[in-house]
Scaffold this motif. Structure first.
Motif, PDB file in Angstrom:
ATOM      1  N   ARG A  20       0.825  -1.205   0.000  1.00 20.74           N
ATOM      2  CA  ARG A  20       0.000   0.000   0.000  1.00 20.74           C
ATOM      3  C   ARG A  20       0.863   1.259   0.000  1.00 20.74           C
ATOM      4  NH1 ARG A  20      -5.488  -0.978   1.698  1.00 20.74           N
ATOM      5  NH2 ARG A  20      -5.816  -3.191   2.191  1.00 20.74           N
ATOM      6  N   VAL A  21       1.952   1.244   0.793  1.00 22.18           N
ATOM      7  CA  VAL A  21       2.835   2.410   0.834  1.00 22.18           C
ATOM      8  C   VAL A  21       3.531   2.600  -0.515  1.00 22.18           C
ATOM      9  CG1 VAL A  21       4.885   3.403   1.937  1.00 22.18           C
ATOM     10  CG2 VAL A  21       3.169   2.216   3.321  1.00 22.18           C
ATOM     11  N   GLY A  45       1.290   4.322  -2.671  1.00 23.05           N
ATOM     12  CA  GLY A  45       1.031   5.686  -2.234  1.00 23.05           C
ATOM     13  C   GLY A  45      -0.166   5.768  -1.309  1.00 23.05           C
ATOM     14  N   ILE A  46       0.031   6.368  -0.135  1.00 26.14           N
ATOM     15  CA  ILE A  46      -1.060   6.561   0.814  1.00 26.14           C
ATOM     16  C   ILE A  46      -1.093   8.029   1.234  1.00 26.14           C
ATOM     17  CG2 ILE A  46      -1.012   4.188   1.677  1.00 26.14           C
ATOM     18  CD1 ILE A  46       0.585   5.192   4.077  1.00 26.14           C
ATOM     19  N   ASP A  47      -2.268   8.484   1.639  1.00 22.16           N
ATOM     20  CA  ASP A  47      -2.445   9.859   2.098  1.00 22.16           C
ATOM     21  C   ASP A  47      -2.667   9.877   3.600  1.00 22.16           C
ATOM     22  OD1 ASP A  47      -2.234  10.989  -0.456  1.00 22.16           O
ATOM     23  OD2 ASP A  47      -4.353  10.576  -0.878  1.00 22.16           O
ATOM     24  N   ILE A  48      -1.817  10.635   4.302  1.00 22.52           N
ATOM     25  CA  ILE A  48      -1.926  10.786   5.752  1.00 22.52           C
ATOM     26  C   ILE A  48      -1.986  12.276   6.069  1.00 22.52           C
ATOM     27  CG2 ILE A  48      -0.875  10.338   7.995  1.00 22.52           C
ATOM     28  CD1 ILE A  48       0.497   7.938   6.827  1.00 22.52           C
ATOM     29  N   GLY A  52      -3.429  14.657   4.473  1.00 17.72           N
ATOM     30  CA  GLY A  52      -3.187  15.495   3.304  1.00 17.72           C
ATOM     31  C   GLY A  52      -1.797  15.357   2.716  1.00 17.72           C
ATOM     32  N   LEU A  53      -0.940  14.566   3.367  1.00 15.81           N
ATOM     33  CA  LEU A  53       0.422  14.347   2.880  1.00 15.81           C
ATOM     34  C   LEU A  53       0.501  12.991   2.194  1.00 15.81           C
ATOM     35  CD1 LEU A  53       3.398  15.292   2.786  1.00 15.81           C
ATOM     36  CD2 LEU A  53       3.722  14.100   4.979  1.00 15.81           C
ATOM     37  N   SER A  54       0.942  12.976   0.944  1.00 19.05           N
ATOM     38  CA  SER A  54       1.063  11.730   0.191  1.00 19.05           C
ATOM     39  C   SER A  54       2.427  11.102   0.448  1.00 19.05           C
ATOM     40  CB  SER A  54       0.895  12.013  -1.309  1.00 19.05           C
ATOM     41  OG  SER A  54       1.009  10.811  -2.047  1.00 19.05           O
ATOM     42  N   ILE A  55       2.403   9.828   0.879  1.00 23.09           N
ATOM     43  CA  ILE A  55       3.642   9.107   1.186  1.00 23.09           C
ATOM     44  C   ILE A  55       3.726   7.879   0.288  1.00 23.09           C
ATOM     45  CG2 ILE A  55       4.933   7.864   2.964  1.00 23.09           C
ATOM     46  CD1 ILE A  55       3.507   9.533   5.053  1.00 23.09           C
ATOM     47  N   SER A  56       4.873   7.687  -0.332  1.00 24.03           N
ATOM     48  CA  SER A  56       5.105   6.511  -1.169  1.00 24.03           C
ATOM     49  C   SER A  56       6.576   6.163  -1.145  1.00 24.03           C
ATOM     50  CB  SER A  56       4.646   6.760  -2.609  1.00 24.03           C
ATOM     51  OG  SER A  56       5.408   7.798  -3.201  1.00 24.03           O
TER      52      SER A  56
END
Length: 353
Positions: free
Chosen positions: A291-292, A295-298, A300-304
């Motif tokens: 999932r990471v 790309g995931i949104d935490i 409002g911040l997109s982390i990949s």
């Protein structure tokens, strides 16, 4: 009186109750939440539990590491596909099938049983010579068996379509179907390890020479575990095929072999509880990394993470776990009934010698 009987039953079978009860509670909770991706993830984990626990039946009890058992997953998956899939496509594309398979389709549950029995029959035939070996020679022989099955299925184009994918398998595997097979596999593994056959096999694992001297037929005990393991591995192939709807030979080769044995080793090769725990832990870690990577949104911040990082991170996590616990998370232990520690005051010595 009844209370003591119930308490004694719970103590004796606490491992089985924890494993089956835990899996049931997870399924009920996920079903209540109703999140489809989560339901799909748990269903996939249950299928992996069938594979890893089936591996434990042979590897954990015998001590012989089999690198070729995933071949039975391939055999079960394709045998089920021949019986259930693509009625319109089979007569044209799978011309090597016998007519009763080529022109007919059969119920999925019946196909699951016959496919699992086919895997067990193949295991019986190949196990007779292979399981007379011990240690590394036996492990290499099982790897050779996997390579043979892979090459045959890759080139048997009139029956398996070779390296092409077989599509159109009916999607019948739900979370409850997967739970049913996982529960059956765990129950079979539990009953086997507590039977005289499992005890004899583990005796040969600890000291083969002493076991033979004590009258244990080591080859027979290994063959019995090998065939039982193959039956449930064949069932796992059926589940996998009817879960994704597509199969190909490359699905059932080194990648599945590596991750399945890794789950068993991380959890603890000599523990049924470890087989389940290792599967759940590595499956959860793999799903999070996948999932990471996507790309995931935490907040409002997109982390990949970069593509391919999943395999690197998984390898590092496994390395750290094994460095910290060389025998796996559970070692050779099972979930056991909690006991109260009773500390008695040391008795004073009266008199002297």
């Amino acid at each position: 009186m009844r209370g003591s009987i119930v308490a004694d039953f719970l103590k004796r079978h606490f491992t089985l109750i924890v494993l089956l009860g835990g899996a049931l509670l997870v399924c009920l909770a996920v079903q209540a939440i109703g999140d489809k991706p989560l339901i799909r993830t748990v269903t996939e984990i249950l299928i992996r539990i069938v594979i890893v626990v089936a591996l434990y039946i042979f590897i954990g009890n015998s001590g012989v590491v089999s690198f070729g058992s995933i071949a039975f997953v391939m055999i079960g998956a394709y045998a089920s596909a021949w019986q259930t899939c693509c009625k319109a496509m089979k007569p044209m594309s799978m011309t090597g099938l016998p007519d009763f398979l080529r022109y007919n389709t059969y119920p999925v549950f019946a196909a699951a049983l016959t496919s699992s029995l086919l895997a067990a029959m193949v295991a019986l035939i190949v196990g007779l010579p292979i399981l007379r070996l011990s240690g590394i020679p036996a492990s290499i022989a099982t790897l050779a068996f996997l390579s043979i099955v892979y090459v045959v299925y890759s080139n048997w184009t009139t029956v398996t379509l070779g390296l092409l994918s077989v599509v159109g398998l009916p999607l019948y595997v739900t979370i409850w179907v997967a739970f049913g097979w996982a529960a059956a596999t765990i129950l079979a593994a539990y009953l086997f390890q507590n039977s005289r056959f499992g005890l004899s096999l583990r005796a040969s694992r600890e000291d083969e020479v002493a076991a033979r001297a004590g009258g244990v037929n080591v080859a027979f005990q290994r063959l019995l575990a090998w065939v039982l393991s193959a039956f449930f591995l064949g069932a796992a192939g059926v589940l996998y095929g009817h879960f994704v709807g597509v199969i190909s030979v490359n699905m059932f080769y080194f990648d599945m072999t590596f991750i399945s044995i890794a789950m068993l080793v991380v959890g603890g090769m000599r523990s049924l509880s470890g087989a389940v725990v290792g599967t759940v832990v590595l499956s959860a870690v793999t799903d999070i990394l996948r999932r990471v990577e996507a790309g995931i949104d935490i907040g409002g911040l997109s982390i990949s993470i970069p593509p391919g990082s999943q395999e690197v991170a998984l390898g590092l996590i496994m390395l750290v776990l094994l460095l910290m616990r060389a025998n796996g998370l559970m070692g050779a232990r099972e979930f056991s009934w909690p006991r109260r520690r009773i500390e008695a005051a040391p008795a004073s010595r009266v008199g002297s010698d």
